[in-house]
Design a protein around this motif. Sequence first.
Motif, mmCIF file in Angstrom:
data_model
loop_
_atom_site.group_PDB
_atom_site.id
_atom_site.type_symbol
_atom_site.label_atom_id
_atom_site.label_comp_id
_atom_site.label_asym_id
_atom_site.label_seq_id
_atom_site.Cartn_x
_atom_site.Cartn_y
_atom_site.Cartn_z
ATOM 1 N N ARG A 158 -3.841 -2.893 -1.700
ATOM 2 C CA ARG A 158 -4.796 -2.479 -0.589
ATOM 3 C C ARG A 158 -3.510 -2.023 0.536
ATOM 4 N N LYS A 159 -2.482 -2.621 0.587
ATOM 5 C CA LYS A 159 -1.487 -2.596 1.750
ATOM 6 C C LYS A 159 -0.173 -1.391 1.483
ATOM 7 N N PHE A 160 0.098 -1.275 0.180
ATOM 8 C CA PHE A 160 1.104 -0.347 -0.171
ATOM 9 C C PHE A 160 0.327 0.909 -0.652
ATOM 10 N N ARG A 161 -1.128 1.020 -1.203
ATOM 11 C CA ARG A 161 -1.612 2.267 -1.933
ATOM 12 C C ARG A 161 -1.075 2.644 -3.094
ATOM 13 N N ARG A 162 -0.516 1.831 -3.870
ATOM 14 C CA ARG A 162 -0.109 2.091 -5.320
ATOM 15 C C ARG A 162 -0.514 0.827 -6.383
ATOM 16 N N PRO A 163 -0.560 1.184 -7.501
ATOM 17 C CA PRO A 163 -0.958 0.370 -8.469
ATOM 18 C C PRO A 163 0.181 -0.843 -8.596
ATOM 19 N N GLN A 164 -0.274 -2.114 -8.710
ATOM 20 C CA GLN A 164 0.412 -3.247 -8.870
ATOM 21 C C GLN A 164 1.511 -3.465 -9.795
ATOM 22 N N GLU A 165 1.448 -2.698 -10.842
ATOM 23 C CA GLU A 165 2.497 -2.743 -11.709
ATOM 24 C C GLU A 165 3.884 -2.214 -11.130
ATOM 25 N N ALA A 166 3.802 -1.513 -10.025
ATOM 26 C CA ALA A 166 5.033 -1.044 -9.421
ATOM 27 C C ALA A 166 5.625 -2.013 -8.401
#
Length: 794
Positions: A158-166
């Motif tokens: 939600r905060k970084f707007r990218r998949p958690q794998e990264a």
Amino acid sequence: MFMLRNVTKYLFGDTSKESIVEIPQGQLYLVRPLSPKGYSELIFKDAAASIRRTGQEYQYQLVVQRAYEEGEEELLAEEDGEDGTADALTTDKDEKTFLLDQGLHFRSEIREGGEAVFAWRDLSGDPGDLYEFVCDRSVHAGEVGTFEMVAIKCQYERKFRRPQEAATEKELRQFNFTDQTIPSASAVASPTKAAIDSPPPKPRAIEDSLARQTKKDMSSNISKKRSSDKEVAPTAAPPSASVPTATEILTQERAELHLFDFASGSFMLQDPSVKATVSETGKWQYWLQITGQGKEWLGQPVIADINPVFNFEYLSFIFNHYTDDGSAYSWLLRFKDQETEERFQEGLMQALWEQLNEVKWTKTTDDDRQYVLDAFQDLTMEDAENLEKEEVEEDEVEPDDSQRTEEYDSDESADDVVTKPDDGDINSQLAVGYKHDRSFVVRGSKIGVFKHTPNNNLEFSTNISKVETPGGKLFNPKKVMLHAEDTDMILQDADNPHSLYRMDLEYGKVVDDWKVHDDIQVKNFAPEKKFAQMTGEQTFLGLSHNALYRVDPRLSGNKMVDSDLKQYTSKNAFSTAATTEKGYIAVASDKGDIRMFDKLGLRAKSALPALGDPITGLDVSADGRWILATCRTYILLIDALQKEGKNEGKLGFEKGFAKDSKPQPRRLTLSPSHVAQFQYETKTPLSFTPARFNAGVDDKETSIITATGPFIVTWNMKKVLAGKKDPYTIKRYEEEVKADDFKYGSDKNVIVALPNEVNMVAKQSFRKPTRESIAATPTGRRIMRRSDVVNSPY
């Protein structure tokens, strides 16, 4: 703790499941360490906690649901009233949802003795207030660790707007709040502030139990997911249409662009920075263009079919996009802040309103503009509290004596059952009896009569084979209405707009020709009161394009009651009307406005502004509290009760709304992603049949029914008013639904007219809209016994 990062990969990977991870048993408390309201409150004695996906990418919910013991839910419903309708229009307290955000300070703790606790801030409460979910002793430490790790990754996305794998370990640590103490939910005395701020006991390490999980099991799950991902390609954006020349820019804002992926059921980021422009391109013509860095993503006219939904909680705007081949896509724009979204909403709604009304937006009042804007806001809040616990949906099972389709065959041979008769007609209208258990289906110049059986089936009763005037002219009824204790039916012939006809249902023939007026036409008609057809009431209401009047068949000559005529000089384009149990009248128009009268012949007490779309159907709750207006692509649910000012407690039918306190309409429609899936399956746009409440003299309105194409859709009023996400269920048929209504006195059974069939179907057979339920084709037709085949082609 962060050794667990790889453990959650397979949990996030399976996007077909709404819930990612769950703690099956525990108790939910609200703890107020510094509040005079009381230290601790037990919210749910037995509950389950889960983390769910939402319909938007990178957005997740923490959900705590109350769990019932067997039979407890039914017992509570009985205490509240039959079927729980006594509390039907209030929000229940069986589920609490929270948007997983860093501001919650979500954390866990395993205390001495093995008790595991999750805690997070109550953002709507006083400083220091916490929700605590105390896990049951049967919950293992490994489950606790996995749950917290999933929560952390959801907050990261939600905060970084990218998949958690990264995510790096350093980035994930900023969501670790284990340094904040969790006060006991069952403390005898309130702690001091110093105690709250003091360092907490060191939580038990939760990595150990997870480390004991075998890598073999994890690898197996991950590999299965990877192999399945290769089977379905993500939805690709279609080519953009050519951009027309703009004469004026109404709004232009920056946003993220997301496209709904049919395979995963979620919105996928396409471009982190696009320019969304709404422009005027001609007289009452407007265009939406989405432009990226060196790429035109999409462009389309601004029309009602875009189905716009604004959600200010998620700073998002969701809409549908149609290509020349009839394909539908669902797009999402996410703005940087509320001010940006408000500017874009103002420009887009100006374009849409002007396109529909062919009147400049600036000529309307500020209050009317706000009414329009409110109607297109998404009132379904994903983290709204006090929502209804999801009903358990059971698999469809059709035993031999279940509700079934009535079909007709001109030859009663058991070996010759036709399902599509060759008479050239199709079923077109449905009238459901209130006084007697009968339903009537219009098919060309014929009317089929069906009996409602005690076990909620339809049984063919008789067929009125010729609908003709007293002079012998055959006609196809344009509209029908049951009358006089369901002994008569009022019919309209499209070729004779100044007259109506009365059919005596006992004899099955038209016996009276009622000339209403020499100059004023009958565009539509409605009962004198909502349940007038259950009485011997003879009068009823009629309306033309600019007049509302009473019809009294007992008058000699023309049947219009001149003293009860309310005629307007302007072209109001009246389209439909509905009445309450007391006889209050709501009248809608093709312009989209609604007038509310307390009696005929006088000025309207209230007038609600037009959104621009023609209103094709209107219904009112028996007590006058709720107005239901059907447009082609959406339905308006309007609360007519005034809640402030000098007329507080009065209905809009009784006293006019103040200029600055018009009701906020709830716009009921399918979510844009479901609309896209509907059109992907049917290749036809939305077109709702007139929506109706369930009806009964002593029954509260608890459900709403309508249909579009081959889908029947029913909304749960309790869920709608609670702000539940997608508060509707659906049922799909093989053919287009021509007409539908609830059985009188119940919201449990729905009567459905298909082109060549008539059904009574249990509402429990409806399903939540998912990829599977939308795409599912109905099961094969059940082979009917000879006794099931009847002599007529319905």
